[in-house]
Write a protein that holds these residues in place. Structure first.
Motif, PDB file in Angstrom:
ATOM      1  N   LEU A 169      42.428  36.590  36.080  1.00  0.00           N
ATOM      2  CA  LEU A 169      43.226  36.880  37.266  1.00  0.00           C
ATOM      3  C   LEU A 169      42.435  37.764  38.209  1.00  0.00           C
ATOM      4  CD1 LEU A 169      46.625  37.648  35.517  1.00  0.00           C
ATOM      5  CD2 LEU A 169      45.959  35.553  36.699  1.00  0.00           C
ATOM      6  N   LYS A 202      41.533  40.802  40.563  1.00  0.00           N
ATOM      7  CA  LYS A 202      41.932  42.199  40.481  1.00  0.00           C
ATOM      8  C   LYS A 202      42.957  42.488  41.572  1.00  0.00           C
ATOM      9  CE  LYS A 202      38.276  44.819  38.390  1.00  0.00           C
ATOM     10  NZ  LYS A 202      37.337  45.926  38.588  1.00  0.00           N
ATOM     11  N   PRO A 203      44.032  43.185  41.210  1.00  0.00           N
ATOM     12  CA  PRO A 203      45.019  43.498  42.234  1.00  0.00           C
ATOM     13  C   PRO A 203      44.481  44.560  43.188  1.00  0.00           C
ATOM     14  CG  PRO A 203      45.599  44.584  40.185  1.00  0.00           C
ATOM     15  CD  PRO A 203      44.412  43.699  39.908  1.00  0.00           C
ATOM     16  N   ARG A 204      44.984  44.523  44.399  1.00  0.00           N
ATOM     17  CA  ARG A 204      44.628  45.532  45.397  1.00  0.00           C
ATOM     18  C   ARG A 204      45.336  46.828  45.010  1.00  0.00           C
ATOM     19  NH1 ARG A 204      46.756  45.465  51.516  1.00  0.00           N
ATOM     20  NH2 ARG A 204      45.786  47.387  52.217  1.00  0.00           N
ATOM     21  N   LEU A 205      44.609  47.929  45.006  1.00  0.00           N
ATOM     22  CA  LEU A 205      45.183  49.213  44.621  1.00  0.00           C
ATOM     23  C   LEU A 205      45.306  50.125  45.830  1.00  0.00           C
ATOM     24  CD1 LEU A 205      43.203  49.959  41.330  1.00  0.00           C
ATOM     25  CD2 LEU A 205      45.450  48.903  41.571  1.00  0.00           C
ATOM     26  N   PRO A 231      49.148  49.172  42.038  1.00  0.00           N
ATOM     27  CA  PRO A 231      48.916  47.852  42.640  1.00  0.00           C
ATOM     28  C   PRO A 231      49.879  47.607  43.802  1.00  0.00           C
ATOM     29  CG  PRO A 231      49.929  47.650  40.461  1.00  0.00           C
ATOM     30  CD  PRO A 231      49.645  49.090  40.668  1.00  0.00           C
ATOM     31  N   ALA A 245      50.693  44.690  47.256  1.00  0.00           N
ATOM     32  CA  ALA A 245      50.486  43.341  47.784  1.00  0.00           C
ATOM     33  C   ALA A 245      49.289  43.328  48.727  1.00  0.00           C
ATOM     34  CB  ALA A 245      51.738  42.869  48.500  1.00  0.00           C
ATOM     35  N   ASP A 246      48.636  42.168  48.801  1.00  0.00           N
ATOM     36  CA  ASP A 246      47.442  42.059  49.636  1.00  0.00           C
ATOM     37  C   ASP A 246      47.749  42.264  51.119  1.00  0.00           C
ATOM     38  OD1 ASP A 246      45.712  41.654  47.540  1.00  0.00           O
ATOM     39  OD2 ASP A 246      45.874  39.464  47.608  1.00  0.00           O
TER      40      ASP A 246
END
Length: 147
Positions: free
Chosen positions: A117, A119-122, A129, A131-132
């Motif tokens: 997956l 990497k989530p935006r932090l 985390p 949302a983009d």
């Protein structure tokens, strides 16, 4: 009582319990095969190298009565340390461990590789985390300038 039986039936028919039962049965049969392999195929040549002695008959006599074989000691109820049988069991364990390792390694090769997956935006402030497309962090409510 009917509720208890229904709960037990639900528990027993779940996939994990049945899989576990099958695993135990197959594992038991596999253990017998490996035990036979060690006792009947691997240990005789080792015994031959040690002078033609049956390896599993090695023992230390702890009693006062003089005995020459393990069978004789067991028949006379003489206390012994049967280290030859113990070493057979240790070798059997290592062979089972090696076989399980090889099987698991091969099964893992057959499984499709899981897609990693992204990497989530932090959040740069609270490191949670987000949302983009977020412009504000939902955790710490900081305004986000970078994307």
């Amino acid at each position: 009582m009917k509720k208890f039986i229904a709960e037990f039936k639900s528990f027993a028919m779940r996939g994990n319990v049945i899989d576990l039962a099958v695993g135990v049965i197959v594992g038991s049969a596999f253990g017998k095969i490996v035990s036979s392999l060690v006792t009947n195929i691997i240990m005789p040549p080792i015994g031959l190298l040690l002078g033609g002695v049956k390896f599993s008959s090695f023992f230390i006599n702890l009693g006062d009565k003089h005995v020459t074989t393990l069978e004789e000691a067991q028949a006379a109820n003489v206390p012994v340390i049967a280290y030859g049988a113990f070493l057979d069991t240790v070798i059997e364990f290592f062979i089972i461990s090696l076989a399980v390792f090889v099987v698991v390694k091969q099964v893992n090769k057959l499984k499709p590789k899981s897609e990693s997956l992204p990497k989530p935006r932090l959040c740069p402030y609270c490191k949670q985390p987000i949302a983009d497309n977020a412009v504000r962090c939902p955790h710490c409510t900081s305004m986000l300038t970078e994307k």
